[in-house]
Design a protein around this motif. Structure first.
Motif, PDB file in Angstrom:
ATOM      1  N   LEU A 275       3.937   5.382  -2.879  1.00  0.00           N
ATOM      2  CA  LEU A 275       5.036   6.011  -3.615  1.00  0.00           C
ATOM      3  C   LEU A 275       5.021   7.521  -3.424  1.00  0.00           C
ATOM      4  CD1 LEU A 275       7.313   5.222  -5.637  1.00  0.00           C
ATOM      5  CD2 LEU A 275       5.701   5.740  -7.468  1.00  0.00           C
ATOM      6  N   CYS A 276       3.824   8.096  -3.376  1.00  0.00           N
ATOM      7  CA  CYS A 276       3.689   9.550  -3.251  1.00  0.00           C
ATOM      8  C   CYS A 276       3.615  10.003  -1.794  1.00  0.00           C
ATOM      9  CB  CYS A 276       2.421  10.024  -3.952  1.00  0.00           C
ATOM     10  SG  CYS A 276       2.420   9.709  -5.695  1.00  0.00           S
ATOM     11  N   GLY A 277       3.514   9.053  -0.875  1.00  0.00           N
ATOM     12  CA  GLY A 277       3.423   9.418   0.539  1.00  0.00           C
ATOM     13  C   GLY A 277       2.118  10.094   0.887  1.00  0.00           C
TER      14      GLY A 277
ATOM     15  N   LEU B  56      -3.468   1.113  -6.627  1.00  0.00           N
ATOM     16  CA  LEU B  56      -3.756   2.414  -6.019  1.00  0.00           C
ATOM     17  C   LEU B  56      -2.929   2.606  -4.745  1.00  0.00           C
ATOM     18  CD1 LEU B  56      -5.621   4.976  -6.057  1.00  0.00           C
ATOM     19  CD2 LEU B  56      -7.131   3.703  -4.543  1.00  0.00           C
ATOM     20  N   LEU B  57      -2.888   1.584  -3.914  1.00  0.00           N
ATOM     21  CA  LEU B  57      -2.127   1.677  -2.664  1.00  0.00           C
ATOM     22  C   LEU B  57      -0.636   1.854  -2.956  1.00  0.00           C
ATOM     23  CD1 LEU B  57      -4.017  -1.082  -0.641  1.00  0.00           C
ATOM     24  CD2 LEU B  57      -4.013   1.369  -0.139  1.00  0.00           C
ATOM     25  N   ASP B  58      -0.166   1.172  -3.985  1.00  0.00           N
ATOM     26  CA  ASP B  58       1.226   1.302  -4.382  1.00  0.00           C
ATOM     27  C   ASP B  58       1.546   2.754  -4.755  1.00  0.00           C
ATOM     28  OD1 ASP B  58       3.401  -0.283  -4.447  1.00  0.00           O
ATOM     29  OD2 ASP B  58       3.014  -1.195  -6.391  1.00  0.00           O
ATOM     30  N   LEU B  59       0.669   3.343  -5.547  1.00  0.00           N
ATOM     31  CA  LEU B  59       0.886   4.730  -6.001  1.00  0.00           C
ATOM     32  C   LEU B  59       0.786   5.690  -4.822  1.00  0.00           C
ATOM     33  CD1 LEU B  59      -1.167   4.419  -9.299  1.00  0.00           C
ATOM     34  CD2 LEU B  59       1.299   4.837  -9.156  1.00  0.00           C
TER      35      LEU B  59
ATOM     36  N   GLN C  78       7.112  10.947  -9.332  1.00  0.00           N
ATOM     37  CA  GLN C  78       7.696   9.854  -8.511  1.00  0.00           C
ATOM     38  C   GLN C  78       8.006   8.640  -9.364  1.00  0.00           C
ATOM     39  OE1 GLN C  78       5.008  11.631  -7.690  1.00  0.00           O
ATOM     40  NE2 GLN C  78       5.326  12.439  -5.623  1.00  0.00           N
ATOM     41  N   LEU C  79       7.126   8.348 -10.313  1.00  0.00           N
ATOM     42  CA  LEU C  79       7.360   7.187 -11.196  1.00  0.00           C
ATOM     43  C   LEU C  79       8.576   7.444 -12.091  1.00  0.00           C
ATOM     44  CD1 LEU C  79       3.658   6.364 -12.163  1.00  0.00           C
ATOM     45  CD2 LEU C  79       5.202   4.872 -10.874  1.00  0.00           C
ATOM     46  N   ALA C  80       8.722   8.682 -12.543  1.00  0.00           N
ATOM     47  CA  ALA C  80       9.894   9.029 -13.383  1.00  0.00           C
ATOM     48  C   ALA C  80      11.177   8.880 -12.578  1.00  0.00           C
ATOM     49  CB  ALA C  80       9.744  10.448 -13.921  1.00  0.00           C
ATOM     50  N   ALA C  81      11.124   9.325 -11.320  1.00  0.00           N
ATOM     51  CA  ALA C  81      12.317   9.199 -10.459  1.00  0.00           C
ATOM     52  C   ALA C  81      12.660   7.724 -10.236  1.00  0.00           C
ATOM     53  CB  ALA C  81      12.057   9.899  -9.121  1.00  0.00           C
TER      54      ALA C  81
ATOM     55  N   ARG D  15     -11.729   1.065   9.967  1.00  0.00           N
ATOM     56  CA  ARG D  15     -11.025   1.405  11.217  1.00  0.00           C
ATOM     57  C   ARG D  15      -9.838   2.334  10.991  1.00  0.00           C
ATOM     58  NH1 ARG D  15     -11.575  -4.260  12.333  1.00  0.00           N
ATOM     59  NH2 ARG D  15      -9.369  -4.545  11.860  1.00  0.00           N
ATOM     60  N   PHE D  16      -9.517   2.592   9.742  1.00  0.00           N
ATOM     61  CA  PHE D  16      -8.346   3.438   9.454  1.00  0.00           C
ATOM     62  C   PHE D  16      -8.518   4.834  10.051  1.00  0.00           C
ATOM     63  CE2 PHE D  16      -6.235   1.693   5.291  1.00  0.00           C
ATOM     64  CZ  PHE D  16      -5.675   0.660   6.027  1.00  0.00           C
ATOM     65  N   PRO D  17      -7.429   5.397  10.575  1.00  0.00           N
ATOM     66  CA  PRO D  17      -7.461   6.821  10.936  1.00  0.00           C
ATOM     67  C   PRO D  17      -7.445   7.664   9.658  1.00  0.00           C
ATOM     68  CG  PRO D  17      -5.257   5.926  11.231  1.00  0.00           C
ATOM     69  CD  PRO D  17      -6.129   4.780  10.837  1.00  0.00           C
ATOM     70  N   ALA D  18      -7.559   8.964   9.807  1.00  0.00           N
ATOM     71  CA  ALA D  18      -7.575   9.838   8.616  1.00  0.00           C
ATOM     72  C   ALA D  18      -6.313   9.649   7.785  1.00  0.00           C
ATOM     73  CB  ALA D  18      -7.723  11.289   9.049  1.00  0.00           C
ATOM     74  N   LYS D  19      -5.197   9.454   8.488  1.00  0.00           N
ATOM     75  CA  LYS D  19      -3.940   9.218   7.765  1.00  0.00           C
ATOM     76  C   LYS D  19      -3.339   7.895   8.215  1.00  0.00           C
ATOM     77  CE  LYS D  19      -2.608  13.937   6.666  1.00  0.00           C
ATOM     78  NZ  LYS D  19      -1.671  15.040   6.882  1.00  0.00           N
TER      79      LYS D  19
END
Lengths: 161, 163
Positions: free
Chosen positions: A102-104, A96-99, A153-156, A54-58
Motif C-alpha cells: 500500500l505504501c510502495g 505486513l506485506l499488504d501495508l 494511505q489507509l485514510a485515502a 533470494r529477494f533483491p534489496a527492492k
C-alpha cells in the motif's frame, strides 16, 4: 428480494443426520489428511524463507504478492492441527506485506523477522507455549508499527471506499 | 463460541445438494472436501480457477458455492457479482461463502459488497464451518445485507469475519 434459499430445502429432512454426528464424521475424516497438511505447511514455510533469501534489496510488487500468497496458504492451514502460532505469524506477514504494498515500500528487516519467526515456529515443541505467544505478539507489534506509518494511505483508501 | 439451539435441533440431508468449490490450492480443496463429505455432501464440483468455476455455474444447478479469493484478487468477487447479476442464471440466489485466510485491505469493501452471504476465516473448525453453512441455508435469499447473530461471529481466529 426474498426468494427463498436453495440450500434450505435440505434442512429438516427425514433420514438425515444431526449437527453433532456431522461434526464428528468430519473431524474423523480430517485426521486422514493431517500428515499431508502438516507436510504442506512445512514445505511452504521453508519456501517462504528461501524466496525472501533470494529477494533483491527492492523486490517487485509481483514478488511481494507471490510471497503473500504463500503466507496466506500457511495462515489458512497451520491452525487446523494445533499450529495456531505459526498460522498467526503467517497472517501477520500477510498484513505486513499488504501495508508495504500500500505504501510502495519494502521493510526488509520486518519481513525477515516474520519469516525467521515462522521458521522457528515450524517445530512445534521447540518453544514453550508462552514463548510462542510472545513471539507472535512481537510480530503483531511490528505490523502495528507498519500500520501507523501507513495511516495516510489507509485514510485515502477509506475515503475511496 | 457456542452452538445455538436453533442449529442443534435441525436434522439435515445434504446428499443431493451440489456444491461448487473454487480454490487454487489442492490441499485446501482436499481439506474442505473432507469436511463437506463428513457433513453428508456428495456432489462436489472442485475448480482450481475462476474460469472453470464460471463454466460449472453456467451448466449446473448449485446449492452452495465456496470460494477462496486469495489467488484471484478482484476476479473472485467479480465472479459472485456476475452470478448475482445474471437474471437467467439458476444459481443467481445460490448461497456463496467466501472462505479465506486473509483479505487484502484493498479488497475488504469488495468482499462486503460483491453479494456473498458470508466471509469465513480460514482456518475454521468443522463445527464453525457447519454452523455457517446452516446459517446461510436458513437465510431468505438476501445477500450482503444481514448481520450474523453475535453468537456466530468468532472473536478468536487470526483474521477477521466480515459479517
Amino acid at each position: 428480494m426474498a426468494t427463498g434459499n436453495k440450500l434450505g430445502r435440505f434442512l429438516g429432512k427425514e433420514g438425515g443426520i444431526n449437527f453433532e454426528t456431522a461434526v464428528n464424521r468430519a473431524d474423523n475424516a480430517m485426521q486422514m489428511i493431517r500428515p499431508e497438511v502438516e507436510a504442506n505447511v512445512d514445505e511452504v514455510t521453508v519456501e517462504i524463507g528461501e524466496r525472501v533469501n533470494r529477494f533483491p534489496a527492492k523486490p517487485t510488487e509481483s514478488q511481494l504478492r507471490d510471497l503473500q500468497k504463500l503466507a496466506t496458504q500457511v495462515a489458512g492451514l497451520a491452525g487446523l492441527y494445533d499450529r495456531d502460532d505459526l498460522g498467526q505469524a503467517a497472517y501477520h506477514l500477510c498484513e505486513l506485506l499488504d501495508l508495504d504494498l500500500l505504501c510502495g515500500r519494502y521493510d526488509g528487516a520486518a519481513v525477515c523477522a516474520h519469516v525467521q519467526t515462522m521458521l522457528l515456529l515450524r517445530t512445534p515443541d521447540r518453544f514453550k507455549a508462552l514463548d510462542r505467544v510472545k513471539m507472535v505478539a512481537a510480530l503483531r507489534s511490528l505490523v502495528e508499527h507498519a500500520r501507523q506509518r501507513a495511516k495516510p494511505q489507509l485514510a485515502a483508501l477509506d475515503r475511496r471506499s | 463460541m457456542t452452538v445455538t439451539p436453533a442449529v442443534l435441533k435441525h436434522n439435515f440431508n445434504f446428499e443431493k445438494a451440489s456444491v461448487l468449490t473454487v480454490d487454487p490450492s489442492q490441499i485446501s480443496t482436499e481439506v474442505m472436501s473432507l469436511m463437506l463429505n463428513g457433513f453428508g455432501f456428495r456432489r462436489l464440483f472442485r475448480c482450481a480457477n475462476i474460469d472453470a468455476g464460471i463454466e460449472v455455474a453456467k451448466l449446473r444447478a448449485l446449492d452452495l458455492i465456496l470460494i477462496d479469493p486469495y489467488a484471484f484478487g478482484g476476479e473472485a468477487y467479480d465472479f459472485i457479482r456476475w452470478l448475482r447479476s445474471e437474471k437467467a442464471n439458476p444459481n443467481r440466489e445460490t448461497p456463496a461463502i467466501i472462505a479465506t485466510a486473509y483479505t487484502d485491505i484493498r479488497m475488504v469493501t469488495n468482499a462486503r459488497q460483491c453479494g456473498a452471504d458470508y466471509v469465513l476465516n480460514k482456518p475454521f473448525s468443522t463445527r464453525t464451518f457447519l454452523e455457517r453453512i446452516i446459517w446461510v441455508a436458513q437465510r431468505e435469499g438476501r445477500h450482503s445485507d444481514l448481520m450474523a447473530p453475535s453468537e456466530l461471529v468468532s472473536q478468536a481466529g487470526s483474521g477477521m469475519e466480515l459479517w
